[in-house]
Structures are given as C-alpha cells and as structure tokens.
Scaffold this motif. Sequence first.
Motif, mmCIF file in Angstrom:
data_model
loop_
_atom_site.group_PDB
_atom_site.id
_atom_site.type_symbol
_atom_site.label_atom_id
_atom_site.label_comp_id
_atom_site.label_asym_id
_atom_site.label_seq_id
_atom_site.Cartn_x
_atom_site.Cartn_y
_atom_site.Cartn_z
ATOM 1 N N THR A 104 40.862 31.513 44.159
ATOM 2 C CA THR A 104 41.860 31.431 45.230
ATOM 3 C C THR A 104 43.226 31.051 44.697
ATOM 4 O O THR A 104 44.244 31.598 45.141
ATOM 5 C CB THR A 104 41.409 30.428 46.305
ATOM 6 N N ARG A 107 44.841 34.191 42.993
ATOM 7 C CA ARG A 107 45.195 35.251 43.935
ATOM 8 C C ARG A 107 46.377 34.842 44.803
ATOM 9 O O ARG A 107 47.307 35.622 45.026
ATOM 10 C CB ARG A 107 43.988 35.600 44.811
ATOM 11 N N PRO A 113 44.252 39.742 40.510
ATOM 12 C CA PRO A 113 43.151 40.459 41.175
ATOM 13 C C PRO A 113 41.796 39.840 40.865
ATOM 14 O O PRO A 113 40.896 40.482 40.317
ATOM 15 C CB PRO A 113 43.272 41.876 40.595
ATOM 16 N N LYS A 115 38.062 38.115 41.467
ATOM 17 C CA LYS A 115 36.895 38.251 42.323
ATOM 18 C C LYS A 115 35.808 37.317 41.795
ATOM 19 O O LYS A 115 35.736 37.067 40.591
ATOM 20 C CB LYS A 115 36.351 39.688 42.305
ATOM 21 N N TYR A 206 31.849 49.177 42.742
ATOM 22 C CA TYR A 206 32.803 48.135 43.104
ATOM 23 C C TYR A 206 33.766 47.795 41.974
ATOM 24 O O TYR A 206 34.888 47.351 42.231
ATOM 25 C CB TYR A 206 32.044 46.869 43.525
ATOM 26 N N ASP A 207 33.339 47.976 40.752
ATOM 27 C CA ASP A 207 34.167 47.664 39.571
ATOM 28 C C ASP A 207 34.091 48.849 38.614
ATOM 29 O O ASP A 207 33.401 48.791 37.586
ATOM 30 C CB ASP A 207 33.662 46.388 38.902
ATOM 31 N N HIS A 247 43.242 49.176 47.031
ATOM 32 C CA HIS A 247 41.773 49.119 46.958
ATOM 33 C C HIS A 247 41.284 48.567 45.630
ATOM 34 O O HIS A 247 40.130 48.123 45.525
ATOM 35 C CB HIS A 247 41.188 50.513 47.176
ATOM 36 N N GLN A 248 42.151 48.587 44.578
ATOM 37 C CA GLN A 248 41.740 48.032 43.292
ATOM 38 C C GLN A 248 41.287 46.577 43.430
ATOM 39 O O GLN A 248 40.421 46.114 42.695
ATOM 40 C CB GLN A 248 42.903 48.086 42.299
ATOM 41 N N ARG A 249 41.870 45.872 44.386
ATOM 42 C CA ARG A 249 41.646 44.431 44.500
ATOM 43 C C ARG A 249 40.433 44.065 45.351
ATOM 44 O O ARG A 249 39.967 42.946 45.313
ATOM 45 C CB ARG A 249 42.897 43.770 45.079
ATOM 46 N N TYR A 250 39.939 45.007 46.108
ATOM 47 C CA TYR A 250 38.896 44.683 47.077
ATOM 48 C C TYR A 250 37.638 45.509 46.815
ATOM 49 O O TYR A 250 37.686 46.558 46.195
ATOM 50 C CB TYR A 250 39.406 44.933 48.499
ATOM 51 N N ASP A 251 36.525 45.026 47.358
ATOM 52 C CA ASP A 251 35.285 45.799 47.330
ATOM 53 C C ASP A 251 35.323 46.753 48.510
ATOM 54 O O ASP A 251 34.841 46.445 49.607
ATOM 55 C CB ASP A 251 34.072 44.871 47.420
ATOM 56 N N ASP A 252 35.943 47.891 48.300
ATOM 57 C CA ASP A 252 36.155 48.871 49.358
ATOM 58 C C ASP A 252 34.822 49.519 49.722
ATOM 59 O O ASP A 252 34.206 50.188 48.890
ATOM 60 C CB ASP A 252 37.148 49.927 48.869
#
Length: 265
Positions: A104, A107, A113, A115, A206-207, A247-252
Amino acid sequence: MARVRYGARTEDEIAAARSANSKLPDIWSTGVVAVWETDPDVVAAVLPPPLQPAERPLVRANISKVDLPGYPLGAGSVAVAAAHGDQQGWYPLVMPMTHERALTGGREVFGEPKKLGEVTVERDGLVVRAALARHGIAFVEVRGAVSGPLPAPEPADKTDFYFKFLPAVDGSGFDDDPVLVHCVRHEKVRKLERISGDVVLRESMYDPVADLPVRRLVEITIGEKTTDQKGKVVERVSAQALLPYVHQRYDDPRQILDGPPEGSV
C-alpha cells in the motif's frame, strides 16, 4: 475517555512519525537479479507515453528477501529498460510483495505497480533458486549455481519510472490527470556473486511476463545490498494516452480470455 486509535493524531504525534520515517537505518536484502534481452517491439508495446524504449531491449527480474527486523519481507519486480527524455531507467510492470504494508505504501505514495504475491529466494551451498508467484503460478523462476565472486560496485543511483493515478469514482478514466514519477534509488552493495543458470517464464493470465521472452541472457547475480529511495513528480501525462495501459496494474478479469502467445509451449 480511553484513547480512540482511529481518532485524529496530535501535531506532536504527526511530527514524531515523520521524524522516525526520516531516520531509518540501513536495511539489507539478499537478492537475485536476472537481466536478459527480449524482442524490441515487445518492450515498445508495454511502455506508456511519454516513456520510450532504451537503446537495448532489456528485461530485469529482481527477487529479494529483505531483512526487516522481526518482519522479513519478500520483494520482487519485473521491469523493462526505458528512457524519459535523457533520463535512462527501468519501468516495472509488476512488483510482487509478501506484505500489505509494503504494497500500500508503494502504490499510494510512489505509484508503484505492487501486488500481493509469493517471493522465494533459496540457497543451498552453491545452488540457488528464486521465484515470483501469484495465484499459484511461479511466473518467473531463476535457477542456477554460484560460479564465482564479483567485485562489489560503487554506490550508485538507479531510476525507476512510475505512473501515479486514481481511477475515477464513476469507473470511467481518472479522477485527475496522472503524473509521471521518477523514483531514484541510492544503492549500496556489500557482496556480489555470479550465477550460471537460466530464467524460466511461465504463462499466467494475471502476470503475463511470458510475453517478454528470453532471447539472450545477459547476466544472473546474487548479492547483498541496501537502498533508500526518493521520488519526484516530473510531469503530468495525458489521461487518454495512459488509459489503455492501466490494466497492467490490476488483475483484469477479462484477461481470462487471453491465450498464451502464439508459438509458446
């Protein structure tokens, strides 16, 4: 009334917290770093403007165990070489952390980025294995054996590029224009060794670092280092230009429809 810990802090408490954060001791980590050349068009494809590819299409995987007192941390990143004007540096695509506190802070403050994930650094004599994993998939694994010592480099500054933004409340775009952050890390190394081995990239929806294939392995090392970092906002960037890369930053969840690259095993 008993102290309500969610209540407002006093000015003295706020000042004390800031003072403590500014006087952190050197915190050492043991980490494996693998660098390889990949396809130039792949590096260009993952870089949001105004970042540009560096002279060489390099990818760097950094996998470390950090010696936080009583609270050891696993930290990693996969980044591509990039440039912003005359400034050379690295653009991380994913930064797995084993603790929420590290996630946290990075970010929210720097725009890193990060996770939550699993980070492994194992050494048995000369044999070394390091990996980054999420959702049960070790999407990066570095394996090999220590083949000899290397001279410790002089302390140096290294720059990472981040985009700091807040997704809009209504789910469309951003709440404000994103900013580009230069994060400068001052790095000191006290021990460095060469590893003879290889890098394994596994398919993960996801990655998807498997999209950055190893065309030529440049080096693998294991070392002990300490770093401190400072960030600064260097410019506001186009929200429209950055949005396709968010979307690179999240689990889309839409990535579940993506298949592995053509020709992959």
